[in-house]
Design a protein around this motif. Sequence first.
Motif, PDB file in Angstrom:
ATOM      1  N   GLU A 178       6.873 -25.125 -53.456  1.00 45.64           N
ATOM      2  CA  GLU A 178       6.592 -25.000 -54.890  1.00 45.64           C
ATOM      3  C   GLU A 178       6.806 -26.311 -55.632  1.00 45.64           C
ATOM      4  O   GLU A 178       6.155 -26.560 -56.650  1.00 45.64           O
ATOM      5  CB  GLU A 178       7.440 -23.883 -55.485  1.00 45.64           C
ATOM      6  N   LYS A 179       7.677 -27.163 -55.143  1.00 40.09           N
ATOM      7  CA  LYS A 179       7.915 -28.448 -55.802  1.00 40.09           C
ATOM      8  C   LYS A 179       6.663 -29.315 -55.777  1.00 40.09           C
ATOM      9  O   LYS A 179       6.274 -29.909 -56.799  1.00 40.09           O
ATOM     10  CB  LYS A 179       9.075 -29.184 -55.117  1.00 40.09           C
ATOM     11  N   ASN A 180       6.022 -29.400 -54.616  1.00 33.63           N
ATOM     12  CA  ASN A 180       4.822 -30.231 -54.468  1.00 33.63           C
ATOM     13  C   ASN A 180       3.527 -29.431 -54.545  1.00 33.63           C
ATOM     14  O   ASN A 180       2.442 -30.005 -54.436  1.00 33.63           O
ATOM     15  CB  ASN A 180       4.881 -30.972 -53.133  1.00 33.63           C
ATOM     16  N   ASN A 181       3.658 -28.108 -54.719  1.00 33.28           N
ATOM     17  CA  ASN A 181       2.502 -27.214 -54.830  1.00 33.28           C
ATOM     18  C   ASN A 181       1.578 -27.347 -53.623  1.00 33.28           C
ATOM     19  O   ASN A 181       0.351 -27.432 -53.763  1.00 33.28           O
ATOM     20  CB  ASN A 181       1.737 -27.461 -56.134  1.00 33.28           C
ATOM     21  N   LEU A 182       2.201 -27.355 -52.432  1.00 28.50           N
ATOM     22  CA  LEU A 182       1.464 -27.452 -51.180  1.00 28.50           C
ATOM     23  C   LEU A 182       1.738 -26.218 -50.340  1.00 28.50           C
ATOM     24  O   LEU A 182       2.879 -25.777 -50.209  1.00 28.50           O
ATOM     25  CB  LEU A 182       1.869 -28.708 -50.408  1.00 28.50           C
ATOM     26  N   LEU A 183       0.697 -25.679 -49.749  1.00 29.45           N
ATOM     27  CA  LEU A 183       0.796 -24.473 -48.951  1.00 29.45           C
ATOM     28  C   LEU A 183       0.570 -24.826 -47.478  1.00 29.45           C
ATOM     29  O   LEU A 183      -0.447 -25.419 -47.123  1.00 29.45           O
ATOM     30  CB  LEU A 183      -0.251 -23.459 -49.413  1.00 29.45           C
ATOM     31  N   TYR A 184       1.539 -24.468 -46.632  1.00 30.40           N
ATOM     32  CA  TYR A 184       1.477 -24.748 -45.198  1.00 30.40           C
ATOM     33  C   TYR A 184       1.133 -23.464 -44.450  1.00 30.40           C
ATOM     34  O   TYR A 184       1.733 -22.415 -44.693  1.00 30.40           O
ATOM     35  CB  TYR A 184       2.819 -25.283 -44.694  1.00 30.40           C
ATOM     36  N   LEU A 185       0.189 -23.563 -43.512  1.00 25.28           N
ATOM     37  CA  LEU A 185      -0.280 -22.409 -42.755  1.00 25.28           C
ATOM     38  C   LEU A 185      -0.203 -22.706 -41.269  1.00 25.28           C
ATOM     39  O   LEU A 185      -0.730 -23.729 -40.815  1.00 25.28           O
ATOM     40  CB  LEU A 185      -1.739 -22.085 -43.105  1.00 25.28           C
ATOM     41  N   THR A 186       0.431 -21.831 -40.488  1.00 27.92           N
ATOM     42  CA  THR A 186       0.352 -21.953 -39.036  1.00 27.92           C
ATOM     43  C   THR A 186      -0.885 -21.200 -38.557  1.00 27.92           C
ATOM     44  O   THR A 186      -1.029 -20.006 -38.807  1.00 27.92           O
ATOM     45  CB  THR A 186       1.609 -21.389 -38.353  1.00 27.92           C
ATOM     46  N   VAL A 187      -1.770 -21.932 -37.885  1.00 26.90           N
ATOM     47  CA  VAL A 187      -3.065 -21.398 -37.458  1.00 26.90           C
ATOM     48  C   VAL A 187      -3.038 -21.324 -35.929  1.00 26.90           C
ATOM     49  O   VAL A 187      -3.304 -22.310 -35.236  1.00 26.90           O
ATOM     50  CB  VAL A 187      -4.218 -22.283 -37.960  1.00 26.90           C
ATOM     51  N   ASN A 188      -2.724 -20.150 -35.415  1.00 28.16           N
ATOM     52  CA  ASN A 188      -2.397 -20.006 -34.006  1.00 28.16           C
ATOM     53  C   ASN A 188      -3.536 -20.391 -33.075  1.00 28.16           C
ATOM     54  O   ASN A 188      -3.333 -21.107 -32.094  1.00 28.16           O
ATOM     55  CB  ASN A 188      -1.977 -18.563 -33.728  1.00 28.16           C
ATOM     56  N   ASN A 189      -4.751 -19.943 -33.360  1.00 30.25           N
ATOM     57  CA  ASN A 189      -5.858 -20.186 -32.438  1.00 30.25           C
ATOM     58  C   ASN A 189      -6.453 -21.579 -32.561  1.00 30.25           C
ATOM     59  O   ASN A 189      -7.299 -21.960 -31.734  1.00 30.25           O
ATOM     60  CB  ASN A 189      -6.940 -19.121 -32.616  1.00 30.25           C
ATOM     61  N   TYR A 190      -6.015 -22.327 -33.561  1.00 29.08           N
ATOM     62  CA  TYR A 190      -6.357 -23.750 -33.655  1.00 29.08           C
ATOM     63  C   TYR A 190      -5.169 -24.611 -33.229  1.00 29.08           C
ATOM     64  O   TYR A 190      -5.285 -25.836 -33.174  1.00 29.08           O
ATOM     65  CB  TYR A 190      -6.796 -24.126 -35.073  1.00 29.08           C
ATOM     66  N   SER A 191      -4.031 -23.982 -32.985  1.00 26.19           N
ATOM     67  CA  SER A 191      -2.816 -24.686 -32.545  1.00 26.19           C
ATOM     68  C   SER A 191      -2.470 -25.847 -33.478  1.00 26.19           C
ATOM     69  O   SER A 191      -2.143 -26.952 -33.030  1.00 26.19           O
ATOM     70  CB  SER A 191      -2.973 -25.195 -31.106  1.00 26.19           C
ATOM     71  N   GLU A 192      -2.522 -25.563 -34.773  1.00 25.23           N
ATOM     72  CA  GLU A 192      -2.169 -26.606 -35.729  1.00 25.23           C
ATOM     73  C   GLU A 192      -1.658 -25.995 -37.028  1.00 25.23           C
ATOM     74  O   GLU A 192      -1.702 -24.775 -37.224  1.00 25.23           O
ATOM     75  CB  GLU A 192      -3.343 -27.544 -35.994  1.00 25.23           C
ATOM     76  N   ILE A 193      -1.181 -26.845 -37.903  1.00 23.85           N
ATOM     77  CA  ILE A 193      -0.694 -26.461 -39.222  1.00 23.85           C
ATOM     78  C   ILE A 193      -1.618 -27.079 -40.258  1.00 23.85           C
ATOM     79  O   ILE A 193      -1.868 -28.281 -40.240  1.00 23.85           O
ATOM     80  CB  ILE A 193       0.762 -26.909 -39.430  1.00 23.85           C
ATOM     81  N   TRP A 194      -2.151 -26.215 -41.126  1.00 27.30           N
ATOM     82  CA  TRP A 194      -3.015 -26.675 -42.211  1.00 27.30           C
ATOM     83  C   TRP A 194      -2.209 -26.757 -43.494  1.00 27.30           C
ATOM     84  O   TRP A 194      -1.292 -25.953 -43.737  1.00 27.30           O
ATOM     85  CB  TRP A 194      -4.172 -25.697 -42.434  1.00 27.30           C
ATOM     86  N   VAL A 195      -2.586 -27.699 -44.346  1.00 27.81           N
ATOM     87  CA  VAL A 195      -1.933 -27.878 -45.638  1.00 27.81           C
ATOM     88  C   VAL A 195      -2.985 -27.799 -46.737  1.00 27.81           C
ATOM     89  O   VAL A 195      -3.989 -28.522 -46.698  1.00 27.81           O
ATOM     90  CB  VAL A 195      -1.184 -29.227 -45.721  1.00 27.81           C
ATOM     91  N   LEU A 196      -2.747 -26.918 -47.701  1.00 34.53           N
ATOM     92  CA  LEU A 196      -3.665 -26.716 -48.823  1.00 34.53           C
ATOM     93  C   LEU A 196      -3.023 -27.158 -50.121  1.00 34.53           C
ATOM     94  O   LEU A 196      -1.793 -27.093 -50.290  1.00 34.53           O
ATOM     95  CB  LEU A 196      -4.047 -25.234 -48.952  1.00 34.53           C
ATOM     96  N   ASP A 197      -3.861 -27.546 -51.066  1.00 32.13           N
ATOM     97  CA  ASP A 197      -3.422 -27.900 -52.411  1.00 32.13           C
ATOM     98  C   ASP A 197      -3.406 -26.629 -53.256  1.00 32.13           C
ATOM     99  O   ASP A 197      -4.457 -26.128 -53.661  1.00 32.13           O
ATOM    100  CB  ASP A 197      -4.368 -28.948 -52.997  1.00 32.13           C
ATOM    101  N   HIS A 198      -2.224 -26.131 -53.536  1.00 36.55           N
ATOM    102  CA  HIS A 198      -2.085 -24.890 -54.297  1.00 36.55           C
ATOM    103  C   HIS A 198      -2.177 -25.125 -55.799  1.00 36.55           C
ATOM    104  O   HIS A 198      -2.157 -24.178 -56.593  1.00 36.55           O
ATOM    105  CB  HIS A 198      -0.745 -24.220 -53.931  1.00 36.55           C
TER     106      HIS A 198
END
Length: 411
Positions: free
Chosen positions: A230-250
Amino acid sequence: MKKFWINTAFLGLTLLGSCNEDSLEGNDFEMEKTADEDTYFLIADQQNNEAHLINYAGDELFNWDFNSNLGNDINMLSDGSMLVCLKDNNASITYGGYGGIFRKINADQSIEWEVSYSSSDYTAHHDVEYLSNGNIIFPAWGEISQTEAAEEGFGGSYNLNPESIIELNPLTQEIVWEWHAMDHIIQDLDETKANYGSIAENPNKIDVNYNYQTRNNGDIMHINGLTLDEKNNLLYLTVNNYSEIWVLDHSTSTAEASTNSGGNYGLGGDLVYRFGNPETYDNIGKSTLNNVHYPNLLKSGNMLAYANSVYGNQSEVVEYELNPPYNLVAGQDNEPNVVWSFTDNDLYSSGLSSAVRMKNGNTLIAEGRDGTLWEVTDGGDTDWFYKTNYATIWRAYVFYANDPAITALGF
Protein backbone atom coordinates in the motif's frame (compact mmCIF):
# COMPACT_ATOMS: atom_id res chain seq x y z
CA MET A 1 13.20 -25.84 28.99
CA LYS A 2 10.51 -27.26 26.73
CA LYS A 3 11.12 -30.42 24.72
CA PHE A 4 9.82 -31.11 21.24
CA TRP A 5 9.74 -34.23 19.11
CA ILE A 6 11.31 -33.47 15.77
CA ASN A 7 13.05 -35.41 13.03
CA THR A 8 16.45 -33.78 12.68
CA ALA A 9 19.07 -31.87 14.61
CA PHE A 10 20.97 -30.13 11.90
CA LEU A 11 20.67 -29.21 8.27
CA GLY A 12 23.75 -27.66 6.70
CA LEU A 13 24.22 -24.19 5.33
CA THR A 14 21.90 -23.53 2.39
CA LEU A 15 22.43 -19.99 1.23
CA LEU A 16 21.82 -18.64 -2.25
CA GLY A 17 20.50 -21.82 -3.79
CA SER A 18 23.00 -24.30 -2.33
CA CYS A 19 21.56 -27.79 -1.69
CA ASN A 20 21.85 -29.76 1.53
CA GLU A 21 22.61 -33.47 1.18
CA ASP A 22 21.54 -34.40 4.74
CA SER A 23 18.30 -36.35 5.11
CA LEU A 24 15.55 -36.28 7.70
CA GLU A 25 14.43 -39.83 7.05
CA GLY A 26 14.95 -42.34 9.88
CA ASN A 27 16.29 -39.77 12.35
CA ASP A 28 13.52 -39.70 14.97
CA PHE A 29 14.87 -38.47 18.26
CA GLU A 30 14.18 -35.88 20.90
CA MET A 31 15.83 -32.49 20.66
CA GLU A 32 15.61 -29.83 23.32
CA LYS A 33 14.72 -26.35 22.13
CA THR A 34 14.36 -23.19 24.16
CA ALA A 35 11.12 -21.88 22.74
CA ASP A 36 9.40 -18.56 22.99
CA GLU A 37 6.33 -19.52 25.00
CA ASP A 38 4.45 -16.60 23.44
CA THR A 39 4.87 -17.70 19.81
CA TYR A 40 1.84 -19.10 17.99
CA PHE A 41 1.27 -20.55 14.55
CA LEU A 42 -1.92 -20.05 12.54
CA ILE A 43 -2.53 -22.91 10.11
CA ALA A 44 -5.06 -23.27 7.30
CA ASP A 45 -6.10 -26.93 7.45
CA GLN A 46 -7.63 -27.82 4.10
CA GLN A 47 -8.33 -31.45 4.89
CA ASN A 48 -10.67 -30.63 7.79
CA ASN A 49 -11.86 -27.20 6.56
CA GLU A 50 -10.59 -25.57 9.75
CA ALA A 51 -7.98 -23.14 11.01
CA HIS A 52 -5.85 -23.89 14.04
CA LEU A 53 -3.78 -21.70 16.34
CA ILE A 54 -1.08 -23.89 17.88
CA ASN A 55 2.12 -23.48 19.90
CA TYR A 56 5.52 -25.12 19.48
CA ALA A 57 4.31 -28.27 21.23
CA GLY A 58 1.42 -28.62 18.79
CA ASP A 59 -1.20 -27.81 21.43
CA GLU A 60 -4.31 -26.28 19.89
CA LEU A 61 -5.07 -22.96 21.53
CA PHE A 62 -7.92 -21.84 19.28
CA ASN A 63 -9.93 -23.45 16.49
CA TRP A 64 -12.14 -22.16 13.69
CA ASP A 65 -14.52 -24.67 12.11
CA PHE A 66 -15.83 -23.04 8.94
CA ASN A 67 -18.69 -25.51 8.38
CA SER A 68 -17.93 -25.09 4.67
CA ASN A 69 -15.23 -26.26 2.30
CA LEU A 70 -12.13 -24.11 2.71
CA GLY A 71 -11.24 -22.35 -0.52
CA ASN A 72 -7.65 -21.75 0.60
CA ASP A 73 -6.68 -18.51 2.28
CA ILE A 74 -7.28 -17.32 5.83
CA ASN A 75 -6.33 -13.98 7.39
CA MET A 76 -6.52 -13.17 11.10
CA LEU A 77 -7.05 -9.44 11.47
CA SER A 78 -5.92 -7.17 14.30
CA ASP A 79 -9.34 -7.30 16.00
CA GLY A 80 -9.20 -11.10 16.19
CA SER A 81 -11.62 -11.56 13.32
CA MET A 82 -10.95 -14.07 10.55
CA LEU A 83 -11.25 -13.41 6.81
CA VAL A 84 -11.57 -16.70 4.97
CA CYS A 85 -12.05 -17.96 1.40
CA LEU A 86 -14.71 -20.65 1.09
CA LYS A 87 -15.83 -22.78 -1.84
CA ASP A 88 -19.07 -21.96 -3.61
CA ASN A 89 -20.86 -25.27 -4.08
CA ASN A 90 -22.28 -23.97 -7.37
CA ALA A 91 -19.04 -22.52 -8.76
CA SER A 92 -18.66 -22.87 -12.51
CA ILE A 93 -14.84 -22.91 -12.56
CA THR A 94 -13.44 -25.47 -10.15
CA TYR A 95 -9.71 -25.80 -10.67
CA GLY A 96 -7.62 -26.47 -7.59
CA GLY A 97 -7.84 -23.51 -5.21
CA TYR A 98 -11.25 -22.28 -6.30
CA GLY A 99 -13.41 -20.41 -3.82
CA GLY A 100 -16.05 -17.85 -4.69
CA ILE A 101 -17.20 -16.90 -1.18
CA PHE A 102 -15.56 -14.61 1.38
CA ARG A 103 -16.61 -14.57 5.01
CA LYS A 104 -15.53 -12.32 7.88
CA ILE A 105 -15.87 -14.07 11.24
CA ASN A 106 -15.64 -12.04 14.44
CA ALA A 107 -13.50 -13.05 17.41
CA ASP A 108 -16.65 -14.36 19.16
CA GLN A 109 -17.24 -16.56 16.05
CA SER A 110 -20.28 -14.61 14.85
CA ILE A 111 -20.36 -13.81 11.12
CA GLU A 112 -19.96 -10.10 10.36
CA TRP A 113 -20.48 -10.41 6.60
CA GLU A 114 -20.32 -12.83 3.71
CA VAL A 115 -20.00 -11.93 0.03
CA SER A 116 -19.84 -13.97 -3.14
CA TYR A 117 -17.85 -13.49 -6.32
CA SER A 118 -18.99 -16.49 -8.33
CA SER A 119 -21.28 -16.97 -11.32
CA SER A 120 -21.53 -18.95 -14.53
CA ASP A 121 -18.82 -16.67 -15.97
CA TYR A 122 -16.30 -16.17 -13.17
CA THR A 123 -15.05 -17.55 -9.86
CA ALA A 124 -12.78 -16.03 -7.22
CA HIS A 125 -9.95 -18.28 -6.13
CA HIS A 126 -6.99 -18.94 -3.85
CA ASP A 127 -6.14 -15.73 -2.00
CA VAL A 128 -7.71 -12.62 -0.47
CA GLU A 129 -6.17 -9.58 1.21
CA TYR A 130 -7.97 -7.22 3.55
CA LEU A 131 -6.90 -3.65 2.77
CA SER A 132 -6.62 -0.68 5.13
CA ASN A 133 -9.61 0.97 3.42
CA GLY A 134 -11.80 -2.02 4.35
CA ASN A 135 -11.90 -3.41 0.82
CA ILE A 136 -10.86 -6.93 -0.15
CA ILE A 137 -8.74 -7.81 -3.17
CA PHE A 138 -8.50 -11.22 -4.81
CA PRO A 139 -7.85 -13.08 -8.09
CA ALA A 140 -10.66 -14.51 -10.22
CA TRP A 141 -10.93 -16.79 -13.22
CA GLY A 142 -13.10 -15.85 -16.19
CA GLU A 143 -14.24 -17.83 -19.22
CA ILE A 144 -13.42 -17.27 -22.92
CA SER A 145 -14.58 -19.69 -25.60
CA GLN A 146 -12.08 -21.38 -27.88
CA THR A 147 -13.34 -19.22 -30.74
CA GLU A 148 -12.94 -16.01 -28.73
CA ALA A 149 -9.49 -17.10 -27.55
CA ALA A 150 -8.40 -17.77 -31.13
CA GLU A 151 -9.42 -14.22 -32.04
CA GLU A 152 -6.86 -13.10 -29.42
CA GLY A 153 -4.16 -15.20 -31.07
CA PHE A 154 -4.29 -18.01 -28.50
CA GLY A 155 -2.93 -21.25 -29.93
CA GLY A 156 -4.65 -23.74 -27.64
CA SER A 157 -7.62 -25.85 -28.73
CA TYR A 158 -9.67 -25.34 -25.58
CA ASN A 159 -11.62 -22.67 -23.74
CA LEU A 160 -9.51 -20.14 -21.89
CA ASN A 161 -9.84 -19.11 -18.23
CA PRO A 162 -7.81 -15.92 -17.97
CA GLU A 163 -7.10 -14.09 -14.73
CA SER A 164 -8.53 -10.91 -13.30
CA ILE A 165 -7.84 -9.04 -10.07
CA ILE A 166 -10.88 -7.62 -8.29
CA GLU A 167 -11.00 -5.07 -5.47
CA LEU A 168 -14.40 -5.15 -3.79
CA ASN A 169 -16.11 -3.21 -1.04
CA PRO A 170 -17.61 -6.07 0.99
CA LEU A 171 -20.23 -3.87 2.65
CA THR A 172 -21.68 -2.42 -0.56
CA GLN A 173 -20.46 -5.33 -2.77
CA GLU A 174 -19.29 -2.71 -5.27
CA ILE A 175 -16.26 -3.41 -7.45
CA VAL A 176 -13.99 -0.40 -6.90
CA TRP A 177 -11.00 -1.51 -9.03
CA GLU A 178 -10.28 -4.30 -11.46
CA TRP A 179 -7.56 -5.54 -13.78
CA HIS A 180 -7.83 -8.13 -16.55
CA ALA A 181 -4.86 -10.05 -17.92
CA MET A 182 -6.42 -10.29 -21.41
CA ASP A 183 -6.11 -6.51 -21.78
CA HIS A 184 -2.31 -6.89 -21.67
CA ILE A 185 -1.40 -9.86 -23.82
CA ILE A 186 0.92 -10.29 -26.75
CA GLN A 187 1.45 -13.24 -29.07
CA ASP A 188 3.71 -14.17 -31.96
CA LEU A 189 1.68 -16.98 -33.56
CA ASP A 190 -0.93 -15.11 -35.60
CA GLU A 191 0.29 -12.02 -37.39
CA THR A 192 -3.26 -11.12 -38.48
CA LYS A 193 -4.18 -10.12 -34.92
CA ALA A 194 -3.68 -6.65 -33.46
CA ASN A 195 -1.76 -8.03 -30.46
CA TYR A 196 0.84 -9.75 -32.67
CA GLY A 197 4.40 -8.74 -31.86
CA SER A 198 7.82 -9.67 -30.56
CA ILE A 199 7.69 -11.21 -27.08
CA ALA A 200 11.28 -10.19 -26.34
CA GLU A 201 10.71 -6.57 -27.33
CA ASN A 202 7.61 -6.18 -25.16
CA PRO A 203 8.62 -7.22 -21.62
CA ASN A 204 5.63 -5.44 -20.05
CA LYS A 205 3.17 -7.64 -21.95
CA ILE A 206 2.01 -11.20 -21.16
CA ASP A 207 2.68 -13.89 -23.76
CA VAL A 208 -0.71 -15.63 -23.85
CA ASN A 209 0.89 -18.64 -25.52
CA TYR A 210 3.65 -19.25 -23.02
CA ASN A 211 3.65 -23.00 -22.30
CA TYR A 212 0.20 -23.46 -23.84
CA GLN A 213 1.30 -26.66 -25.60
CA THR A 214 2.00 -28.35 -22.26
CA ARG A 215 -1.52 -27.70 -20.93
CA ASN A 216 -4.89 -29.26 -21.64
CA ASN A 217 -7.17 -26.78 -19.86
CA GLY A 218 -7.75 -23.05 -19.80
CA ASP A 219 -6.02 -22.36 -16.47
CA ILE A 220 -2.89 -21.21 -18.26
CA MET A 221 -1.74 -18.62 -15.69
CA HIS A 222 -2.99 -19.80 -12.26
CA ILE A 223 -2.43 -16.81 -10.01
CA ASN A 224 -2.35 -18.29 -6.50
CA GLY A 225 -1.27 -15.39 -4.29
CA LEU A 226 -1.28 -11.63 -4.10
CA THR A 227 0.14 -8.95 -1.83
CA LEU A 228 -0.55 -5.23 -2.05
CA ASP A 229 2.25 -2.88 -1.04
CA GLU A 230 0.00 0.00 0.00
CA LYS A 231 2.92 2.38 0.55
CA ASN A 232 4.09 2.13 -3.06
CA ASN A 233 0.69 1.11 -4.46
CA LEU A 234 2.18 -1.97 -6.12
CA LEU A 235 0.44 -5.31 -6.38
CA TYR A 236 2.52 -8.52 -6.42
CA LEU A 237 1.09 -11.72 -7.92
CA THR A 238 2.52 -15.24 -7.82
CA VAL A 239 1.72 -16.78 -11.20
CA ASN A 240 2.26 -20.50 -10.79
CA ASN A 241 2.07 -21.70 -14.39
CA TYR A 242 4.41 -18.94 -15.56
CA SER A 243 6.74 -19.59 -12.59
CA GLU A 244 7.17 -15.90 -11.93
CA ILE A 245 5.95 -12.93 -9.91
CA TRP A 246 4.13 -10.12 -11.68
CA VAL A 247 3.97 -6.56 -10.38
CA LEU A 248 1.07 -4.24 -11.22
CA ASP A 249 0.57 -0.52 -10.69
CA HIS A 250 -2.41 -0.31 -8.35
CA SER A 251 -2.47 3.51 -8.56
CA THR A 252 -4.35 3.31 -11.86
CA SER A 253 -8.05 3.81 -12.26
CA THR A 254 -10.01 0.84 -13.57
CA ALA A 255 -10.19 2.56 -16.96
CA GLU A 256 -6.41 3.08 -17.00
CA ALA A 257 -5.84 -0.51 -15.85
CA SER A 258 -7.41 -1.71 -19.09
CA THR A 259 -4.88 0.25 -21.17
CA ASN A 260 -1.10 0.72 -21.38
CA SER A 261 -1.05 4.29 -20.07
CA GLY A 262 -1.81 6.07 -16.82
CA GLY A 263 -0.91 5.48 -13.19
CA ASN A 264 2.32 6.27 -11.35
CA TYR A 265 4.39 4.28 -13.88
CA GLY A 266 2.55 5.55 -16.96
CA LEU A 267 1.99 1.97 -18.10
CA GLY A 268 -1.65 1.54 -17.18
CA GLY A 269 -2.29 -2.15 -16.47
CA ASP A 270 0.79 -3.46 -18.26
CA LEU A 271 3.30 -5.23 -16.01
CA VAL A 272 5.62 -2.74 -14.35
CA TYR A 273 7.95 -5.54 -13.28
CA ARG A 274 8.25 -9.32 -13.31
CA PHE A 275 10.81 -11.74 -11.99
CA GLY A 276 11.60 -15.38 -11.32
CA ASN A 277 11.46 -16.78 -14.87
CA PRO A 278 12.75 -14.51 -17.66
CA GLU A 279 11.99 -17.25 -20.20
CA THR A 280 8.35 -16.13 -20.14
CA TYR A 281 9.25 -13.05 -22.14
CA ASP A 282 12.26 -14.42 -24.05
CA ASN A 283 14.70 -12.53 -21.88
CA ILE A 284 18.11 -13.19 -20.37
CA GLY A 285 18.82 -13.83 -16.71
CA LYS A 286 18.68 -16.81 -14.37
CA SER A 287 15.36 -18.47 -13.58
CA THR A 288 14.94 -18.82 -9.81
CA LEU A 289 11.34 -20.09 -9.69
CA ASN A 290 9.67 -23.24 -10.97
CA ASN A 291 6.07 -23.02 -9.79
CA VAL A 292 5.61 -20.55 -6.95
CA HIS A 293 3.40 -19.66 -3.98
CA TYR A 294 2.93 -16.72 -1.61
CA PRO A 295 4.54 -13.37 -2.51
CA ASN A 296 5.35 -12.40 1.09
CA LEU A 297 6.50 -8.79 1.25
CA LEU A 298 8.67 -8.24 4.32
CA LYS A 299 8.97 -5.07 6.40
CA SER A 300 12.48 -4.66 4.98
CA GLY A 301 11.01 -4.36 1.49
CA ASN A 302 12.41 -7.73 0.45
CA MET A 303 10.15 -10.58 -0.61
CA LEU A 304 10.00 -14.25 0.36
CA ALA A 305 8.54 -16.77 -2.08
CA TYR A 306 8.11 -20.53 -1.96
CA ALA A 307 9.54 -22.08 -5.13
CA ASN A 308 7.75 -25.42 -5.29
CA SER A 309 9.81 -27.40 -7.79
CA VAL A 310 12.95 -25.42 -8.43
CA TYR A 311 15.10 -28.58 -8.12
CA GLY A 312 12.58 -31.02 -9.57
CA ASN A 313 11.11 -32.84 -6.58
CA GLN A 314 12.69 -30.38 -4.17
CA SER A 315 11.47 -26.97 -3.07
CA GLU A 316 13.31 -23.81 -2.09
CA VAL A 317 12.45 -20.67 -0.19
CA VAL A 318 13.91 -17.61 -1.88
CA GLU A 319 14.34 -14.07 -0.55
CA TYR A 320 14.60 -11.34 -3.17
CA GLU A 321 15.96 -7.84 -2.71
CA LEU A 322 13.37 -5.50 -4.19
CA ASN A 323 14.09 -1.89 -5.11
CA PRO A 324 11.09 -0.01 -6.52
CA PRO A 325 10.52 1.99 -8.63
CA TYR A 326 10.99 -0.69 -11.25
CA ASN A 327 12.05 -0.74 -14.86
CA LEU A 328 11.78 -3.56 -17.36
CA VAL A 329 14.25 -3.35 -20.24
CA ALA A 330 14.13 -5.68 -23.24
CA GLY A 331 17.28 -7.78 -23.59
CA GLN A 332 18.62 -6.79 -20.18
CA ASP A 333 18.84 -8.96 -17.06
CA ASN A 334 15.97 -7.57 -14.99
CA GLU A 335 16.09 -10.17 -12.22
CA PRO A 336 16.41 -8.97 -8.59
CA ASN A 337 19.21 -10.14 -6.34
CA VAL A 338 18.61 -13.30 -4.34
CA VAL A 339 19.92 -12.43 -0.86
CA TRP A 340 18.95 -15.62 0.98
CA SER A 341 17.58 -19.06 0.22
CA PHE A 342 16.95 -22.37 1.91
CA THR A 343 16.49 -25.84 0.47
CA ASP A 344 16.91 -29.41 1.60
CA ASN A 345 16.50 -32.85 0.05
CA ASP A 346 13.44 -33.42 2.24
CA LEU A 347 11.79 -30.07 1.55
CA TYR A 348 9.22 -30.60 -1.16
CA SER A 349 5.64 -29.68 -1.84
CA SER A 350 4.34 -29.61 -5.40
CA GLY A 351 1.73 -27.01 -4.43
CA LEU A 352 0.47 -24.82 -1.58
CA SER A 353 3.16 -23.76 0.98
CA SER A 354 4.54 -20.54 2.43
CA ALA A 355 7.43 -18.83 4.17
CA VAL A 356 7.28 -16.02 6.74
CA ARG A 357 10.01 -14.19 8.63
CA MET A 358 9.83 -14.44 12.41
CA LYS A 359 10.82 -11.71 14.86
CA ASN A 360 13.82 -13.77 15.99
CA GLY A 361 15.15 -13.57 12.42
CA ASN A 362 14.32 -17.19 11.60
CA THR A 363 12.05 -18.23 8.75
CA LEU A 364 8.95 -20.36 9.26
CA ILE A 365 8.27 -22.63 6.28
CA ALA A 366 5.01 -24.50 5.74
CA GLU A 367 5.55 -27.56 3.55
CA GLY A 368 2.00 -27.57 2.31
CA ARG A 369 1.32 -31.02 0.94
CA ASP A 370 3.19 -32.75 3.75
CA GLY A 371 1.69 -30.75 6.61
CA THR A 372 5.14 -30.00 8.00
CA LEU A 373 6.55 -26.86 9.61
CA TRP A 374 10.21 -25.91 9.48
CA GLU A 375 11.89 -23.09 11.41
CA VAL A 376 15.29 -22.33 9.92
CA THR A 377 17.94 -19.82 10.87
CA ASP A 378 19.60 -17.25 8.68
CA GLY A 379 22.62 -19.55 8.57
CA GLY A 380 20.62 -22.52 7.31
CA ASP A 381 20.28 -24.52 10.54
CA THR A 382 16.93 -26.10 11.39
CA ASP A 383 15.81 -24.84 14.81
CA TRP A 384 12.51 -26.73 14.73
CA PHE A 385 10.89 -29.36 12.55
CA TYR A 386 7.31 -30.38 13.29
CA LYS A 387 5.03 -32.80 11.46
CA THR A 388 1.50 -31.61 12.15
CA ASN A 389 -1.65 -33.71 12.24
CA TYR A 390 -2.94 -31.85 9.17
CA ALA A 391 -2.40 -33.52 5.80
CA THR A 392 -2.40 -30.30 3.78
CA ILE A 393 -1.52 -26.75 4.83
CA TRP A 394 -2.33 -23.79 2.60
CA ARG A 395 -0.07 -21.48 4.58
CA ALA A 396 1.17 -20.95 8.12
CA TYR A 397 1.44 -17.55 9.78
CA VAL A 398 3.23 -16.48 12.99
CA PHE A 399 1.60 -14.51 15.82
CA TYR A 400 2.86 -13.45 19.22
CA ALA A 401 1.19 -13.04 22.59
CA ASN A 402 1.30 -9.24 22.40
CA ASP A 403 -0.36 -9.09 18.97
CA PRO A 404 -3.74 -7.30 19.18
CA ALA A 405 -5.34 -10.22 17.32
CA ILE A 406 -4.24 -12.67 20.02
CA THR A 407 -5.40 -10.36 22.79
CA ALA A 408 -8.78 -10.04 21.08
CA LEU A 409 -9.19 -13.80 21.16
CA GLY A 410 -9.05 -13.65 24.97
CA PHE A 411 -5.69 -15.18 25.92
